[in-house]
Enzyme design. Sequence first.
Site, PDB file in Angstrom:
ATOM      1  N   SER A 206      87.377  11.656 -33.544  1.00 27.72           N
ATOM      2  CA  SER A 206      88.400  11.526 -34.573  1.00 27.72           C
ATOM      3  C   SER A 206      87.819  11.620 -35.982  1.00 27.72           C
ATOM      4  CB  SER A 206      89.150  10.201 -34.403  1.00 27.72           C
ATOM      5  OG  SER A 206      89.751  10.126 -33.135  1.00 27.72           O
ATOM      6  N   HIS A 258      88.065   7.133 -39.095  1.00 33.79           N
ATOM      7  CA  HIS A 258      88.972   8.138 -39.652  1.00 33.79           C
ATOM      8  C   HIS A 258      88.769   8.269 -41.162  1.00 33.79           C
ATOM      9  CE1 HIS A 258      91.957   7.274 -36.103  1.00 33.79           C
ATOM     10  NE2 HIS A 258      90.794   7.772 -35.702  1.00 33.79           N
TER      11      HIS A 258
END
Length: 399
Positions: A206, A258
Amino acid sequence: MIKEEKKKKGEIFMERDQSAAASNLEIKVVRPRRNDNLVHPAGQAPRTTRRRSYSSNYNPFKRWVSWLVPSFVVANIVVFVVTMFVNDCPKNSASCIARFLGRLSFQPLKENPLLGPSSATLEKMGALDVQRMVHKHQAWRMISCMWLHAGVFHLLANMLSLVFIGIRLEQEFGFVRIGLLYVLSGFGGSLLSSLFIQYGISVGASGALFGLLGSMLSEIIANWTMYENKLAALLTLIVIVIVNLAVGILPHVDNFAHIGGFLSGFLLGFVFLIRPQFKWLTQRNAPPGHVSTPVKSKHKTYQYVLWVLALIILIVGFTIGMVTLLRGVNLNDYCSWCHYLSCVPTSKWSCKSQQIYCLSSQLGNQLNLTCVSNGRNGTYSLLDGNPTRAQQLCAELCS
């Protein structure tokens, strides 16, 4: 009468012959080239330079064939299969999901609802574990964790995103720049995650995927003059980023990875994805004889400034972050509200981690256990012969 008619016919024949002769001496006037005032007779084609055909859809940039991003997808799938093979659920668990798969069957849903391996197997395969990086100098986990996934659903979501985002970027900018951007963004995500989440493990691509999103945003800013619908493209991308980051406030989602990946990719976009300004490209690819507006440099001043600033911030940020991490510093001690960036508690869920982690040290027949989260410690006798007693003691210490 007959002679006159013959005479007239002869004149007609002569006129036809003259016209036929004249047709062989046809004069052509062509558009003169530079230093060319010659008249070319029929049958001799003038030498003309071959001109490139131009259209409104002409693209001056090279279109690359995407092969690296598909290779990344295949590599992630292969690593997941190997992880499941190492996990060997039938051997280590009483109940497994899809037991007909044998060694590739999944852990029980109560242990892993994403259909994947156990946390112990992920840790063995190279999951992000701050305690092992700091105390056992396993910094390589910051890269290896990018290729691991917690389950089938986790893998599927990330690989679909990688295909939709990564292939287009690789086609436009090439495999070298996108490959470096992907790996460095994943490293930046792992670094920020390690500085704030120091207990438990973390896996997934991610951070690298958010790096690709960040680079798309900086690419629009850096190449602002080349876009027609600038604001529409910019606002659309910002909304996509905000929505994806908002999902990260749910529990059990590493939103710091993230954020770190996005910030790294945003800065790397200014380094790798800057393009020459449109006027310079128009002048360079203009047809012969076309006069275009003179351009002093193929890049604008603000592009150079962004390139230098982004490179400096990246180098300084990565250096300070690594030094801080390897010294065992927890940034939550200096930022009391930062944990809300990764999880916001509500009446529906709690943000307290369910991970239990103890450090152990052996002295003779005694095993000393220390809970990492609260510092409580206890001892366990190895002569008891009960291997699960150590796990129970660790759970008691951390409760």
